[in-house]
Design an enzyme around this catalytic site. Structure first.
Site, short mmCIF file in Angstrom:
data_model
loop_
_atom_site.label_atom_id
_atom_site.label_comp_id
_atom_site.label_asym_id
_atom_site.label_seq_id
_atom_site.Cartn_x
_atom_site.Cartn_y
_atom_site.Cartn_z
N LYS A 210 44.38 50.82 52.47
CA LYS A 210 44.58 52.21 52.07
C LYS A 210 44.60 53.14 53.28
O LYS A 210 45.49 53.98 53.42
CB LYS A 210 43.46 52.62 51.09
CG LYS A 210 43.62 54.02 50.57
CD LYS A 210 42.55 54.36 49.55
CE LYS A 210 42.81 53.62 48.26
NZ LYS A 210 41.83 53.82 47.24
N ARG B 258 36.36 56.91 49.49
CA ARG B 258 37.01 55.78 48.82
C ARG B 258 36.95 54.54 49.67
O ARG B 258 37.18 54.60 50.88
CB ARG B 258 38.50 56.08 48.58
CG ARG B 258 38.75 57.24 47.64
CD ARG B 258 40.22 57.61 47.69
NE ARG B 258 40.48 58.85 46.98
CZ ARG B 258 40.83 58.92 45.69
NH1 ARG B 258 40.97 57.83 44.98
NH2 ARG B 258 41.02 60.08 45.12
N GLY C 164 39.61 47.87 41.85
CA GLY C 164 38.46 48.20 41.00
C GLY C 164 37.17 47.49 41.37
O GLY C 164 36.16 47.62 40.69
N MET D 257 35.39 47.75 44.25
CA MET D 257 34.42 48.50 45.05
C MET D 257 34.41 49.96 44.64
O MET D 257 35.04 50.34 43.66
CB MET D 257 34.73 48.31 46.53
CG MET D 257 34.36 46.92 46.97
SD MET D 257 34.81 46.62 48.67
CE MET D 257 36.53 46.89 48.65
N ARG E 279 51.47 51.53 49.12
CA ARG E 279 51.39 50.17 49.70
C ARG E 279 52.59 49.39 49.23
O ARG E 279 53.25 49.77 48.26
CB ARG E 279 50.09 49.47 49.28
CG ARG E 279 50.06 49.25 47.80
CD ARG E 279 48.76 48.65 47.35
NE ARG E 279 48.73 48.83 45.91
CZ ARG E 279 47.69 48.72 45.16
NH1 ARG E 279 46.52 48.44 45.68
NH2 ARG E 279 47.77 48.89 43.86
N HIS F 123 35.65 25.38 36.15
CA HIS F 123 35.88 23.97 35.83
C HIS F 123 37.18 23.81 35.06
O HIS F 123 38.04 22.99 35.39
CB HIS F 123 34.69 23.46 35.01
CG HIS F 123 34.87 22.05 34.51
ND1 HIS F 123 35.34 21.78 33.25
CD2 HIS F 123 34.67 20.87 35.12
CE1 HIS F 123 35.40 20.47 33.11
NE2 HIS F 123 34.99 19.89 34.22
N SER G 251 56.48 5.91 55.93
CA SER G 251 56.38 6.95 54.90
C SER G 251 54.90 7.14 54.60
O SER G 251 54.20 6.17 54.25
CB SER G 251 57.15 6.54 53.65
OG SER G 251 56.97 7.51 52.66
N CYS H 143 55.65 10.54 50.99
CA CYS H 143 56.00 10.35 49.59
C CYS H 143 54.80 10.53 48.67
O CYS H 143 54.90 10.29 47.47
CB CYS H 143 56.65 8.99 49.37
SG CYS H 143 55.56 7.61 49.77
N TYR I 149 61.60 13.91 56.55
CA TYR I 149 61.82 14.31 55.16
C TYR I 149 60.51 14.35 54.38
O TYR I 149 59.50 13.76 54.80
CB TYR I 149 62.82 13.38 54.46
CG TYR I 149 62.30 11.97 54.24
CD1 TYR I 149 61.55 11.64 53.11
CD2 TYR I 149 62.58 10.96 55.16
CE1 TYR I 149 61.07 10.35 52.92
CE2 TYR I 149 62.11 9.67 54.97
CZ TYR I 149 61.35 9.38 53.84
OH TYR I 149 60.87 8.11 53.65
C1 PEP Z 1 50.44 7.38 47.97
O1 PEP Z 1 49.42 6.69 48.02
O2 PEP Z 1 50.52 8.52 48.44
C2 PEP Z 1 51.63 6.88 47.28
C3 PEP Z 1 52.76 7.54 47.33
O3 PEP Z 1 51.51 5.73 46.55
P1 PEP Z 1 50.81 5.68 45.13
O4 PEP Z 1 50.55 7.05 44.67
O5 PEP Z 1 51.74 4.93 44.25
O6 PEP Z 1 49.56 4.89 45.44
#
Ligand code: PEP
Ligand code: MG
Length: 900
Positions: free
Chosen positions: A27, A96, A105, A107, A341, A457, A784, A852, A872
């Site tokens: 502010k 303020r 709201g 403070m 703002r 939770h 990977s 992956c 990738y």
């Molecule tokens: C992993 O462990 O990140 C994975 C891609 O293999 P999975 O989830 O099948 O164990």
């Protein structure tokens, strides 16, 4: 002179600017910016967050602060030509809060500081002998000051006000006249004295100092602490305090107050959006005492101010190059800007506005890309409720886990499980959930709680499960024993249907129809961005296209059927980064797998594998065809084999019952014996992945042969296939070398002169693999990262158990801000990835690197993977667009082309 005396704690508005938010709060920084733009801002000054931090650390104002306030107050008095609390012509100020991040709201604010028994008369004279206004301002000061500064229970003032109205025979504050309000001031003063043991302070400077201190202290009010925890705002920032000359919107019909947005923050549509309330102060608008009118009405009421306001709004937009929201007051025909703002907006508006600003030449496409994010895009991809039937929400809570869900209300986990087993959609309604509710949450379509925030939770567990959840809908009174809840005069009993929107937090009675989002229709290719007049789809298309031109990371998908692969391609996937082969062993192939597992001789096993081979080959043919020459990473089988067999308990009962009946149970007994033999205490750390391939002769060989034969078949048909065979759970280079030697032999034999090339690489998902990546890279053509297992084994958390069991507590305690299964833990698991990437590439320059695990589609994790230089990311089809967008954002952020 001590060091502290040299610290600058107070800034005049003319000294600050919009980039000083850390020091002056949002502010204060923006008030300074507007002042410097020459806009009509009431004069004032800002006490820094640093002063607040020092106060909170030591329990007293830092040295030098009092003197600096004095000097700035004198300057303010000179500018206004009035003295604070002067009996004849008083200057009044507002005090303020204003932190770095907006905490609406949470403070405190105290208005009308400077009024006392004498200056109230001066104020009346100043306002043209408006006694009513002066006494009303005074009673508001005592009320706000009492509650905020001295912790007098607010209800006592409310009751006294109600009593005054009852005596007068009215429900409307405006019917109380000057005499009534004067009487109320006396009553308020008695309430004040009763609770504080002292008289209401008459000394203006004392009022000011106490109010400033109260704002500092409000940083640590319980609700502010809770809000910060929920919004992940650091606890040590502190708030700035703005002391501003009061201007009054309640001096008559030529005065008023309002709020406005420079564009629609809901849809992003261009135009002026706002509300105005004549003859009122800002707090009346917030309290909803009277109904506001659309801002356009102001044109009729006060054309000069209206035109000036429009002019200022256009200037602010041009200056901030973004949607702004503002608060203003008109005092007797004179316009004052009280706040501005860069305004909050919905996900849809974020995309639409970014696109418009590019069209208007205010920002470039990089900046537009920077101003949207993957979380917003994900929100736009959820199915939506179709709300065009005049359906009104009955309550609004916190959108804790997105999606749209309808179902019959149940109040216990057990009932949720029962009804779900009958095929009914249910919404589990609780005051708050606890770990015992887990089964019910799994069974339910959605979860609704009347208590708890984004890290409760219910919220955490629901997000982990991808289940719709609205938490903290506190208008709802839940009565579990009576199996009902009440809300705004409605009673909803067990079995009644409700609908909840986990994005907006809204709760509806009855079933609201659901429709797929336009954005998904666009990605699916059923909505042409060039032909639609849907501004959102056009903006998404434009920004996605730009992200694709900017990103360095390729985006692949995790898919193991032709249908998933096809969808992911439509969503922009450039290959498959993980084709899990285990599902190919389920359904009607279970029998063959059982034969394989139970094989008593080599010949039995060879037969079973021979029967599986053509089925597997056909699976891969379909996927290779669908991916038409894009790379396809096929992972050899990973889970422990007993996952393909019936559970031990169920099998034991079946065998016992059949034996009792005298049936022939030889086969079941053999199966039971095998399951017992294979039982593991910790199967995720047991016989799975590469270990399985090394123990069961011929299993991996069959899969490798199926992959190579499928690739050759597709190629012979005129197609192209680019298979990459991936070995799971490798921890040592020798494991990979052994598998690779056998695989290469088979590939050479199958591929012959077909021209098919098959790469062989490994997952990096065991910490030891990451730490010995230099050795492993010698045997791997690609890595990977399996971040699911790497997180599980890095932290020692069972990925199947812990999110529901105790993560909510860890989040509450701040041990982590977000589940490490959701967003990569940069410091720990991320370090393993960094080491593996560096050492892998050092050993094999140009080594192809991907990820992956689930993190491949998480926005923040995508930025991390960009930073560490992966080639990738691979994620579920639905998250492919999010990964594309974030990969584009990551690229422009590291090239430093963003301007904010
Ligand atoms: C992993 O462990 O990140 C994975 C891609 O293999 P999975 O989830 O099948 O164990
Ligand atoms: Mg894994």
């Amino acid at each position: 002179m001590t060091a502290h005396e040299t610290d600058k704690y107070v800034y005049d508005f003319a000294e600050g600017n919009k980039d000083l938010k850390d020091l002056l709060g949002g502010k204060g920084a923006n008030l300074a910016e507007m002042t410097n733009l020459g806009l009509p801002v009431p004069p004032g000054f800002t006490i820094t967050t640093g002063a607040c931090q020092a106060y909170l650390a030591t329990g007293r104002e830092p040295d030098g602060l009092a003197g600096q306030i004095e000097a700035h107050l004198e300057a303010l008095e000179r500018a206004m030509g009035r003295r604070l609390g002067d009996p004849h012509d008083p200057l009044l100020v507002s005090v303020r809060s204003g932190a770095r991040f907006s905490m609406p709201g949470m403070m405190e604010t105290v208005l009308n500081v400077g009024l006392n028994d004498r200056s109230v008369v001066g104020l009346s004279n100043q306002a043209g002998r408006n006694d009513r206004f002066a006494w009303d301002s005074y009673r508001r000061l005592i009320q706000m000051f009492g509650k905020t500064v001295c912790e007098v229970p607010g209800e006592e003032f409310e009751h006294a006000l109600d009593e005054a109205k009852r005596v007068k025979g009215t429900h409307d504050d405006l019917d109380l006249d000057a005499g009534d309000l004067r009487g109320l001031v006396e009553t308020y003063k008695k309430i004040f004295a009763k609770h504080t043991g002292r008289e209401f302070p008459q000394e203006p400077r004392e009022q000011l100092d106490l109010a400033i201190r109260a704002v500092f202290e409000s940083w640590n009010a319980e609700r502010a602490i809770l809000y910060r925890r929920q919004e992940r705002i650091p606890a040590d920032l502190g708030t700035a305090v703005n002391v501003v000359a009061m201007v009054f919107g309640n001096l008559g019909p030529d005065s008023g107050t309002g709020v406005a947005f420079t564009r629609d923050p809901g849809s992003g549509a261009q135009g002026i959006y706002g509300d105005y309330l004549a003859n009122a102060q800002g707090e009346d608008v917030v309290a909803g005492i009277r109904n506001t009118v659309p801002l356009q009405e102001l044109e009729r009421l006060d054309k000069t101010s209206y035109d000036q306001l429009l002019d200022i709004m256009a200037r602010l937009e041009g200056h901030y190059q973004d949607l702004c929201d503002i608060e203003f007051t008109i005092e007797r025909g004179k316009l004052w800007m009280l706040q501005t703002r860069v305004g909050k907006r919905t996900a849809a508006a974020a995309f639409v506005i970014a696109g418009q600003l590019v069209d208007e030449g205010l920002i470039d496409l990089d900046e537009a890309l920077h101003r949207v994010n993957g979380a917003q895009l994900a929100q736009l991809m959820f199915p939506r409720f179709q709300l065009d039937h005049g359906i009104e929400a009955v309550a609004t809570g916190i959108g804790a886990s997105p999606g749209a869900a309808s179902g019959a209300v149940v109040f216990t986990s057990a009932r949720a499980v029962e009804l779900a087993a009958e095929g009914k959609a249910v919404i589990l309604v609780r005051r708050e959930t606890n770990p015992d509710d887990l089964n019910g949450m799994i069974a339910a379509q959605g979860i609704l709680t009347s208590r708890g925030g984004k890290t409760s939770h219910a919220a955490v567990v629901a997000r982990g499960m991808g289940k719709t959840c609205v938490s903290g809908a506190d208008e709802i009174e839940v009565n579990v024993p009576a199996k009902r809840f009440t809300v705004g005069g409605h009673t909803v009993a067990e079995g009644d249907v409700v609908s909840i929107d986990g994005t907006t937090g809204k709760v509806y009675l009855g079933e609201v129809p659901v429709t797929p989002s336009e954005v998904v229709q666009y990605f699916e290719g059923t909505l042409d961005p060039e032909r639609t007049d849907d501004a959102l789809v056009r903006a998404v298309h434009r920004i996605m296209t730009h992200a694709d031109t900017r990103r360095r990371l390729a985006v692949r998908t995790n898919a193991d059927t032709g249908a998933d692969a096809a969808r992911a391609r439509r969503f922009g996937a450039e290959g498959i980064g993980l084709c899990r082969t285990e599902h190919m062993f389920l359904g009607d192939r279970r029998e063959l797998v059982e034969r394989l597992i139970l094989a008593a001789t080599d010949a039995d096993r060879t037969d079973a594998l021979a029967a599986l081979l053509p089925l597997q080959r056909q699976d891969f043919v379909e996927i290779f065809r669908e991916m038409a020459g894009l790379p396809v990473t096929v992972r050899l089988i990973d889970p422990p084999l007993h996952e393909f067999l019936p559970p031990l308990e169920q099998l034991a009962v079946n065998v016992a019952v059949a034996q009792e009946r005298g049936e022939d149970v030889a086969k079941e007994e053999a199966l039971l014996a095998a399951v017992r033999r294979m039982h593991e205490e910790n199967p995720m750390l047991g016989l799975r992945g590469v270990r399985l391939g090394l123990v069961i002769p011929g299993l991996f060989a069959m899969q490798v042969r199926a992959i190579a034969e499928a690739a050759v078949a597709v190629t012979r048909d005129g197609g192209t296939a680019c298979p990459e065979i991936m070995v799971p759970l490798v921890g040592a280079v020798q494991e990979l070398e052994t598998v690779r030697a056998e695989a290469e032999k088979i590939i050479a034999e199958v591929v012959g002169d077909s021209g098919v090339e098959v790469l062989i690489g490994t997952m990096i998902e065991v910490p030891r693999a990451a730490l010995t990546a230099g050795q492993i890279a010698e045997a791997a053509q690609f890595f990977s990262f399996g971040t699911n297992d790497l997180t599980q084994m890095g932290w020692g958390f069972s990925r199947d158990d812990v999110e529901g069991a105790f993560f909510w507590r860890y989040l509450e305690l701040g041990i982590f801000g977000i589940s490490p299964f959701e967003s990569i833990d940069r410091d720990g698991v991320g370090r393993l990835i960094r080491i593996a990437a560096e050492e892998g590439r050092a050993a094999r320059p140009g080594l192809k690197l991907g990820v992956c695990g689930e993190h491949g589609g998480d926005p923040d994790s995508v930025h991390f993977f960009h930073e560490v230089g992966l080639d990738y990311v691979s994620c579920s089809p639905f998250r492919v667009p999010v990964a594309r967008l974030e990969a584009g954002r990551a690229a422009i952020e590291t090239t430093g082309s963003d301007s904010r």
